[in-house]
Scaffold this motif. Structure first.
Motif, PDB file in Angstrom:
ATOM      1  N   LEU A   1      -5.709   4.323  -5.156  1.00 22.34           N
ATOM      2  CA  LEU A   1      -5.274   3.294  -4.337  1.00 22.34           C
ATOM      3  C   LEU A   1      -6.428   2.425  -4.143  1.00 22.34           C
ATOM      4  O   LEU A   1      -6.285   0.989  -4.275  1.00 22.34           O
ATOM      5  CB  LEU A   1      -4.619   3.845  -2.956  1.00 22.34           C
ATOM      6  CG  LEU A   1      -3.990   2.523  -2.230  1.00 22.34           C
ATOM      7  CD1 LEU A   1      -2.730   2.251  -2.773  1.00 22.34           C
ATOM      8  CD2 LEU A   1      -3.753   3.061  -0.593  1.00 22.34           C
ATOM      9  N   HIS A   2      -7.373   2.715  -3.743  1.00 22.13           N
ATOM     10  CA  HIS A   2      -8.499   1.869  -3.386  1.00 22.13           C
ATOM     11  C   HIS A   2      -9.039   1.074  -4.620  1.00 22.13           C
ATOM     12  O   HIS A   2      -9.096  -0.139  -4.594  1.00 22.13           O
ATOM     13  CB  HIS A   2      -9.835   2.665  -2.783  1.00 22.13           C
ATOM     14  CG  HIS A   2     -11.032   2.000  -2.570  1.00 22.13           C
ATOM     15  ND1 HIS A   2     -11.211   1.236  -1.496  1.00 22.13           N
ATOM     16  CD2 HIS A   2     -12.104   1.881  -3.150  1.00 22.13           C
ATOM     17  CE1 HIS A   2     -12.403   0.747  -1.605  1.00 22.13           C
ATOM     18  NE2 HIS A   2     -12.891   0.993  -2.584  1.00 22.13           N
TER      19      HIS A   2
ATOM     20  N   SER B   1      -5.707   8.444  -2.548  1.00 26.73           N
ATOM     21  CA  SER B   1      -6.477   7.389  -1.759  1.00 26.73           C
ATOM     22  C   SER B   1      -7.498   6.612  -2.622  1.00 26.73           C
ATOM     23  O   SER B   1      -7.729   5.396  -2.672  1.00 26.73           O
ATOM     24  CB  SER B   1      -7.031   7.997  -0.410  1.00 26.73           C
ATOM     25  OG  SER B   1      -6.000   8.510   0.291  1.00 26.73           O
ATOM     26  N   ASP B   2      -8.189   7.165  -3.348  1.00 29.75           N
ATOM     27  CA  ASP B   2      -9.356   6.622  -4.175  1.00 29.75           C
ATOM     28  C   ASP B   2      -8.856   5.803  -5.099  1.00 29.75           C
ATOM     29  O   ASP B   2      -9.243   4.565  -5.392  1.00 29.75           O
ATOM     30  CB  ASP B   2     -10.311   7.834  -4.585  1.00 29.75           C
ATOM     31  CG  ASP B   2     -11.310   8.471  -3.950  1.00 29.75           C
ATOM     32  OD1 ASP B   2     -11.468   8.013  -2.973  1.00 29.75           O
ATOM     33  OD2 ASP B   2     -11.823   9.552  -4.369  1.00 29.75           O
TER      34      ASP B   2
ATOM     35  N   PHE C   1      -6.179  12.866  -1.261  1.00 29.35           N
ATOM     36  CA  PHE C   1      -7.647  12.216  -1.372  1.00 29.35           C
ATOM     37  C   PHE C   1      -7.914  11.624  -2.552  1.00 29.35           C
ATOM     38  O   PHE C   1      -8.385  10.506  -2.688  1.00 29.35           O
ATOM     39  CB  PHE C   1      -8.586  13.341  -1.086  1.00 29.35           C
ATOM     40  CG  PHE C   1      -8.384  13.980   0.195  1.00 29.35           C
ATOM     41  CD1 PHE C   1      -8.360  13.338   1.328  1.00 29.35           C
ATOM     42  CD2 PHE C   1      -7.914  15.236   0.385  1.00 29.35           C
ATOM     43  CE1 PHE C   1      -8.245  14.009   2.683  1.00 29.35           C
ATOM     44  CE2 PHE C   1      -7.788  15.973   1.582  1.00 29.35           C
ATOM     45  CZ  PHE C   1      -7.711  15.078   2.833  1.00 29.35           C
TER      46      PHE C   1
ATOM     47  N   TYR D   1       0.752   3.943  -3.183  1.00 27.40           N
ATOM     48  CA  TYR D   1       0.193   5.256  -2.915  1.00 27.40           C
ATOM     49  C   TYR D   1       1.244   6.430  -3.054  1.00 27.40           C
ATOM     50  O   TYR D   1       0.967   7.165  -3.573  1.00 27.40           O
ATOM     51  CB  TYR D   1      -0.192   5.306  -1.230  1.00 27.40           C
ATOM     52  CG  TYR D   1      -0.626   6.430  -0.922  1.00 27.40           C
ATOM     53  CD1 TYR D   1      -2.090   6.730  -1.204  1.00 27.40           C
ATOM     54  CD2 TYR D   1       0.250   7.711  -0.427  1.00 27.40           C
ATOM     55  CE1 TYR D   1      -2.522   8.176  -0.754  1.00 27.40           C
ATOM     56  CE2 TYR D   1      -0.395   8.999  -0.200  1.00 27.40           C
ATOM     57  CZ  TYR D   1      -1.749   9.092  -0.434  1.00 27.40           C
ATOM     58  OH  TYR D   1      -2.213  10.300  -0.175  1.00 27.40           O
ATOM     59  N   ARG D   2       2.553   6.142  -2.632  1.00 27.01           N
ATOM     60  CA  ARG D   2       3.410   6.996  -3.122  1.00 27.01           C
ATOM     61  C   ARG D   2       3.563   7.271  -4.374  1.00 27.01           C
ATOM     62  O   ARG D   2       3.680   8.531  -4.873  1.00 27.01           O
ATOM     63  CB  ARG D   2       4.860   6.245  -2.439  1.00 27.01           C
ATOM     64  CG  ARG D   2       5.988   7.522  -2.617  1.00 27.01           C
ATOM     65  CD  ARG D   2       7.094   7.032  -1.723  1.00 27.01           C
ATOM     66  NE  ARG D   2       7.692   5.965  -2.088  1.00 27.01           N
ATOM     67  CZ  ARG D   2       8.744   5.542  -1.305  1.00 27.01           C
ATOM     68  NH1 ARG D   2       9.246   5.983  -0.331  1.00 27.01           N
ATOM     69  NH2 ARG D   2       9.225   4.073  -1.734  1.00 27.01           N
TER      70      ARG D   2
ATOM     71  N   PHE E   1      -6.515  -1.625  -5.697  1.00 27.20           N
ATOM     72  CA  PHE E   1      -6.524  -3.066  -4.863  1.00 27.20           C
ATOM     73  C   PHE E   1      -8.117  -3.631  -5.152  1.00 27.20           C
ATOM     74  O   PHE E   1      -7.975  -5.074  -4.982  1.00 27.20           O
ATOM     75  CB  PHE E   1      -6.158  -2.775  -3.440  1.00 27.20           C
ATOM     76  CG  PHE E   1      -4.707  -2.638  -3.267  1.00 27.20           C
ATOM     77  CD1 PHE E   1      -4.254  -3.923  -3.007  1.00 27.20           C
ATOM     78  CD2 PHE E   1      -4.086  -1.591  -3.040  1.00 27.20           C
ATOM     79  CE1 PHE E   1      -2.606  -4.031  -2.770  1.00 27.20           C
ATOM     80  CE2 PHE E   1      -2.713  -1.401  -2.855  1.00 27.20           C
ATOM     81  CZ  PHE E   1      -2.078  -2.852  -2.613  1.00 27.20           C
ATOM     82  N   MET E   2      -8.855  -2.987  -5.448  1.00 31.21           N
ATOM     83  CA  MET E   2     -10.252  -3.457  -5.746  1.00 31.21           C
ATOM     84  C   MET E   2     -10.232  -4.324  -7.087  1.00 31.21           C
ATOM     85  O   MET E   2     -10.569  -5.485  -7.260  1.00 31.21           O
ATOM     86  CB  MET E   2     -11.547  -2.594  -6.116  1.00 31.21           C
ATOM     87  CG  MET E   2     -11.829  -1.909  -4.911  1.00 31.21           C
ATOM     88  SD  MET E   2     -12.772  -3.231  -3.602  1.00 31.21           S
ATOM     89  CE  MET E   2     -14.166  -3.797  -4.571  1.00 31.21           C
TER      90      MET E   2
ATOM     91  N   GLU F   1       0.841  -1.303  -0.138  1.00 28.54           N
ATOM     92  CA  GLU F   1       0.111   0.136  -0.207  1.00 28.54           C
ATOM     93  C   GLU F   1       0.784   1.339   0.054  1.00 28.54           C
ATOM     94  O   GLU F   1       0.613   2.263  -0.861  1.00 28.54           O
ATOM     95  CB  GLU F   1      -0.847   0.053   1.400  1.00 28.54           C
ATOM     96  CG  GLU F   1      -1.611   1.083   1.507  1.00 28.54           C
ATOM     97  CD  GLU F   1      -1.120   1.850   2.510  1.00 28.54           C
ATOM     98  OE1 GLU F   1      -1.621   2.950   3.211  1.00 28.54           O
ATOM     99  OE2 GLU F   1      -0.098   1.468   3.304  1.00 28.54           O
ATOM    100  N   LYS F   2       1.756   1.348   0.703  1.00 28.96           N
ATOM    101  CA  LYS F   2       2.806   2.689   1.023  1.00 28.96           C
ATOM    102  C   LYS F   2       3.478   2.991  -0.502  1.00 28.96           C
ATOM    103  O   LYS F   2       3.194   4.052  -0.795  1.00 28.96           O
ATOM    104  CB  LYS F   2       3.723   2.268   1.909  1.00 28.96           C
ATOM    105  CG  LYS F   2       3.947   3.641   2.970  1.00 28.96           C
ATOM    106  CD  LYS F   2       4.652   3.479   4.145  1.00 28.96           C
ATOM    107  CE  LYS F   2       4.059   4.031   5.280  1.00 28.96           C
ATOM    108  NZ  LYS F   2       3.701   5.227   5.437  1.00 28.96           N
TER     109      LYS F   2
END
Lengths: 199, 183
Positions: free
Chosen positions: B48-49, B45-46, B42, B31-32, B52-53, B27-28
């Motif tokens: 990233l979500h 983050s969306d 924000f 995300y980076r 992984f989905m 994740e880190k």
């Protein structure tokens, strides 16, 4: 044959230590006999070190809670386990985050609207799920997510319920943390506006 | 040996614990990488979500021809491009940056490269393609072959992008020092 332009193209990959074989030998040989390339390599390594030293924020466990909720929502209905009457810790933790970062952005808002109604995810929960909650706390409304997460980690507690209509949360220590230890840290925190011991 | 291959195989069989483990492991950096291209926490983050989905939905289709991490970064790379397209933002791909005759002073760059504020500022001045290539090379220590897989371009293109990114970065860093911009 490796040209000087080739060496310049390879230099960043010598800096990150991923070159192999003939390319590595050629790049190292060129650098060894060229002070200008040596300085450029030093500059690239400095940039790389600086980039990697930056402490990066990431959604962490809150992002995982959101992911698990949506994964569960996608699962076939038949595979879903019976719904628990109790809000599990991971769901509540995401709910805390939702409230904590209100006004800071949209992603959690979009992700958390039906959190309390989400079915329990199979095979994933926080360690403290199901534990009694000895504390009821009120968190300062403008608390950033990072500060809240840091406090939960520092105090060794998890959210086991809430938020209530008044914005109160139930917290329980994780395994290995005593209520007194957790209470001391929570009471000393600037972001905890009120702490009540549950009977 | 790919450290995440076994975990992804479990994800492909519907193992949510394995998905959580994979998320925690990657994740880190993912995300980076996303944040380095969007510069919005924000939105990042969306994305990233969403990444992984997609990992959850597509794990069974992973063929093992690349490392799991490279595959996941590839998903992230395409998600950001999709977002740019939705916004109507189009970075011109692989155009050659303006030629500048004066070479940056490498000694100066060594000093500037040690200052996080200078590096952060200069990375932000790069175009998406260039920033992506340099981010994957320096944050994630990827080979140029791996970066080519993530971006879906030939290896030569990656070398060219990193070359230009490096040149622009050095010019920017050197300029910050010469103009005495505070770090």
């Amino acid at each position: 044959m490796t040209t000087r332009d080739d060496i310049h193209e390879l230099l960043p990959f010598l800096a990150n230590d991923t070159l192999e074989g003939e390319e590595r030998r050629a790049a190292e040989a060129a650098v060894a006999e060229d002070p200008e390339l040596q300085t450029e390599l030093a500059a690239l390594r400095a940039v790389r070190e600086t980039m990697r030293a930056e402490d990066a924020y990431s959604p962490g466990e809150m992002g995982l809670a959101r992911l698990m909720r949506d994964v569960e929502a996608e699962a076939p209905q038949a595979a879903a386990p019976p719904r628990s009457g109790r809000v599990l810790a991971w769901q509540a933790a995401a709910a805390v985050l939702l409230v904590a970062v209100i006004g800071q952005g949209a992603f959690l808002m979009r992700g958390g609207g039906d959190m309390a109604e989400a079915p329990q995810p199979e095979g994933y929960s926080l360690a403290g799920a199901g534990a009694e909650a000895p504390f009821t706390v009120a968190i300062a409304p403008d608390t950033p997510e990072r500060a809240l997460r840091a406090l939960l980690l520092e105090a060794g507690v998890e959210v086991t319920g809430g938020p209530s209509a008044l914005g109160l949360y139930q917290l329980a220590p994780v395994e290995g943390v005593t209520p007194d230890e957790a209470r001391g840290i929570l009471e000393a925190s600037d972001i905890v506006e009120d702490l009540t011991l549950n009977q | 040996m790919d450290p995440h291959a076994q975990t992804l195989s479990q994800v492909a069989h519907g193992d949510k614990k394995a998905l959580a483990a994979l998320y925690r492991a990657l994740e880190k950096p993912v995300y980076r990488f996303i944040h380095s291209r969007l510069n919005d926490p924000f939105e990042s983050s969306d994305v990233l979500h969403d990444v992984f989905m997609e990992v959850w939905r597509s794990a069974a289709r992973f063929e093992g021809r690349s490392k799991v991490q490279t595959w996941i970064f590839g998903i992230a790379y395409r998600k950001v491009i999709d977002l740019h397209r939705k916004r109507g933002r189009q970075d011109v791909t692989d155009d050659i940056p303006e030629q500048v005759d004066d070479s940056p002073d490498a000694e100066t760059c060594v000093a500037a490269g040690q200052e996080a504020e200078h590096v952060r500022h200069c990375l932000e001045t790069l175009k998406d393609d260039h920033r992506t290539a340099i981010s994957l090379a320096f944050y994630e220590d990827m080979t140029y072959a791996e970066i080519a897989e993530v971006a879906g371009v030939p290896e030569g293109t990656v070398k060219t992008r990193v070359f230009h990114a490096k040149k622009l970065l050095m010019r920017c860093l050197s300029g910050r020092i010469e103009r005495r911009v505070p770090a």
